[in-house]
Design a protein around this motif. Structure first.
Motif, short mmCIF file in Angstrom:
data_model
loop_
_atom_site.label_atom_id
_atom_site.label_comp_id
_atom_site.label_asym_id
_atom_site.label_seq_id
_atom_site.Cartn_x
_atom_site.Cartn_y
_atom_site.Cartn_z
N ASP A 214 0.83 -1.21 0.00
CA ASP A 214 0.00 0.00 0.00
C ASP A 214 0.87 1.26 0.00
O ASP A 214 2.11 1.18 0.03
CB ASP A 214 -1.00 -0.01 1.16
N GLU A 215 0.24 2.42 -0.03
CA GLU A 215 0.96 3.69 -0.18
C GLU A 215 1.85 4.01 1.02
O GLU A 215 2.76 4.84 0.93
CB GLU A 215 -0.03 4.83 -0.40
N ASP A 216 1.61 3.34 2.13
CA ASP A 216 2.45 3.54 3.31
C ASP A 216 3.51 2.46 3.47
O ASP A 216 4.14 2.34 4.52
CB ASP A 216 1.58 3.58 4.56
N GLY A 217 3.66 1.63 2.43
CA GLY A 217 4.69 0.61 2.46
C GLY A 217 4.34 -0.61 3.29
O GLY A 217 5.22 -1.26 3.86
N ILE B 60 -1.53 -9.22 6.25
CA ILE B 60 -1.90 -10.63 6.13
C ILE B 60 -2.84 -10.94 7.29
O ILE B 60 -2.49 -10.73 8.46
CB ILE B 60 -0.66 -11.54 6.18
N ASP B 61 -4.03 -11.43 6.99
CA ASP B 61 -5.06 -11.63 8.01
C ASP B 61 -4.88 -12.94 8.77
O ASP B 61 -5.82 -13.73 8.96
CB ASP B 61 -6.45 -11.57 7.38
N ARG B 62 -3.66 -13.17 9.23
CA ARG B 62 -3.35 -14.32 10.08
C ARG B 62 -2.25 -13.91 11.05
O ARG B 62 -1.52 -12.95 10.81
CB ARG B 62 -2.88 -15.52 9.24
N THR B 63 -2.12 -14.67 12.11
CA THR B 63 -1.05 -14.43 13.08
C THR B 63 -0.27 -15.71 13.32
O THR B 63 -0.67 -16.79 12.87
CB THR B 63 -1.62 -13.92 14.41
N GLY B 64 0.84 -15.58 14.03
CA GLY B 64 1.65 -16.76 14.34
C GLY B 64 2.38 -17.32 13.13
O GLY B 64 2.61 -18.53 13.05
N LEU B 65 2.78 -16.46 12.18
CA LEU B 65 3.45 -16.92 10.96
C LEU B 65 4.91 -17.24 11.25
O LEU B 65 5.56 -16.62 12.09
CB LEU B 65 3.37 -15.85 9.87
N ASP C 24 14.73 -7.29 8.00
CA ASP C 24 15.49 -6.25 8.71
C ASP C 24 16.36 -5.40 7.80
O ASP C 24 17.05 -4.48 8.28
CB ASP C 24 16.36 -6.85 9.83
N THR C 25 16.35 -5.70 6.51
CA THR C 25 17.03 -4.84 5.53
C THR C 25 16.00 -4.21 4.60
O THR C 25 15.99 -2.98 4.41
CB THR C 25 18.04 -5.65 4.69
N ASP C 26 15.14 -5.03 4.05
CA ASP C 26 14.08 -4.52 3.17
C ASP C 26 12.74 -4.36 3.90
O ASP C 26 11.91 -3.55 3.48
CB ASP C 26 13.90 -5.47 1.99
N TYR C 27 12.52 -5.13 4.97
CA TYR C 27 11.22 -5.08 5.66
C TYR C 27 11.37 -5.59 7.08
O TYR C 27 12.37 -6.25 7.44
CB TYR C 27 10.19 -5.93 4.92
N VAL C 28 10.39 -5.29 7.90
CA VAL C 28 10.25 -5.89 9.23
C VAL C 28 8.86 -6.51 9.32
O VAL C 28 7.96 -6.18 8.53
CB VAL C 28 10.45 -4.86 10.36
N VAL C 29 8.69 -7.40 10.27
CA VAL C 29 7.41 -8.06 10.48
C VAL C 29 6.82 -7.57 11.80
O VAL C 29 7.49 -7.61 12.85
CB VAL C 29 7.56 -9.59 10.50
N ILE C 30 5.58 -7.09 11.75
CA ILE C 30 4.87 -6.63 12.94
C ILE C 30 3.61 -7.47 13.08
O ILE C 30 2.84 -7.61 12.12
CB ILE C 30 4.51 -5.14 12.84
N GLU C 31 3.38 -8.01 14.27
CA GLU C 31 2.19 -8.82 14.51
C GLU C 31 1.25 -8.12 15.48
O GLU C 31 1.67 -7.66 16.54
CB GLU C 31 2.57 -10.20 15.05
N THR C 32 -0.02 -8.01 15.09
CA THR C 32 -1.06 -7.48 15.97
C THR C 32 -1.90 -8.64 16.50
O THR C 32 -1.56 -9.81 16.27
CB THR C 32 -1.96 -6.47 15.23
N ALA C 33 -2.99 -8.33 17.17
CA ALA C 33 -3.85 -9.39 17.70
C ALA C 33 -4.52 -10.19 16.60
O ALA C 33 -4.87 -11.36 16.80
CB ALA C 33 -4.90 -8.79 18.62
N THR C 34 -4.70 -9.59 15.42
CA THR C 34 -5.46 -10.27 14.35
C THR C 34 -4.73 -10.33 13.01
O THR C 34 -5.19 -11.02 12.11
CB THR C 34 -6.80 -9.54 14.12
N THR D 193 -0.80 -9.95 10.60
CA THR D 193 0.65 -9.82 10.47
C THR D 193 0.92 -8.77 9.39
O THR D 193 0.33 -8.84 8.31
CB THR D 193 1.29 -11.16 10.08
N ILE D 194 1.79 -7.82 9.71
CA ILE D 194 2.07 -6.72 8.79
C ILE D 194 3.52 -6.81 8.31
O ILE D 194 4.45 -6.92 9.11
CB ILE D 194 1.85 -5.34 9.47
#
Length: 257
Positions: free
Chosen positions: A112-115, A119-124, A140-150, A152-153
């Motif tokens: 998306d426009e904010d980079g 993904i509508d799953r967790t625990g990946l 950690d070079t091109d992207y990071v992974v952030i997990e919320t309650a519902t 994965t970003i």
């Protein structure tokens, strides 16, 4: 003349149990459904046929045409078995889904426009982010992974190789929670059960009343209460007795004074 009251026979309810099993099953062969809501109702309604004579009409003959028995009760325990009863399903209608590992390969997303990619799953685990045929982006070079309650970003890092509007292929593993799938409104023949209601009373250690219904239909009573602070999570049931072939009664009441 005053009536004589036996105080030992004036009782209060100590609680109710409901057991469900096969049609006309003995109580020992039935299974308790767990905690029940208060103020359950068991209605018995006879209907009559009459013959009358003259005016004003005088009843000259009367007979019982039929009797219906109906129970309205609330199950407090949200279990698969209780939901199955509410939906009128048999054991074979319920599908158990095991919580085994699932491998997802090259799932397609657009940044998306904010980079970000959601993904509508967790625990990946074992996440691999690719672009095109040959480019694999680095964590950690091109992207990071952030997990919320519902969700994965996948979040693109400044100066990395991922830009807004890029088309990515993302692979990963996840383990879904074990669960059951129950059909709603299934077109099938009715499912019938045997029902026992056991009301404990305060008169003595053995005081109780047991209501047996030989054969009954069970279904949801009006509907589930959703987003309701008090009644959400309850399973309201209506139980309707059905006359069994070869019997002249719908059930029995066993009174233990």
């Amino acid at each position: 003349m005053f009536s004589v009251v036996n105080a030992n026979k004036v009782m209060f309810s100590k609680g109710l149990r409901m057991l469900v099993g096969d049609v006309d099953a003995a109580k020992g062969a039935c299974t308790p459904v767990g905690l029940l809501g208060e103020n359950a109702v068991f209605n018995i309604t006879p209907t009559y046929r009459q013959k009358t004579d003259r005016f004003p009409e005088v009843v000259v003959a009367e007979a019982i045409q039929g009797v219906t028995a109906e129970t309205r009760i609330v199950l407090r325990e949200w279990t698969t078995d209780n939901l199955r009863l509410a939906l009128g399903l048999g054991v074979g209608d319920v599908t158990a889904v095991a919580g085994s590992e699932v491998v997802v390969t090259d799932e397609e997303y657009t940044v998306d426009e904010d980079g970000r990619v959601f993904i509508d799953r967790t625990g990946l685990s074992d996440i691999v982010v690719k672009e095109g045929v040959s480019t694999t982006h680095a964590l950690d070079t091109d992207y990071v992974v952030i997990e919320t309650a519902t969700q994965t970003i996948i979040f693109a890092l400044a100066g990395g190789g991922i830009s807004p509007a890029d088309d990515l292929k993302i692979s990963y593993k996840y383990t879904p929670a074990a669960h059951h799938v129950l059909p709603i409104g299934k077109a099938s023949t009715p499912k019938y059960y045997g029902i026992w209601l056991e009301e404990e009373l305060t008169g003595s250690q053995t005081s109780k009343a047991e209501f047996q219904i030989y054969k009954a239909r069970i279904g949801i009573d009006n509907g589930f209460q959703l987003n309701n602070a008090e009644q959400g999570g309850d399973i309201p049931l209506v139980i309707q007795a059905v006359l069994m072939p070869g019997k002249t009664d719908l059930g029995k009441l066993y009174n233990y004074a």
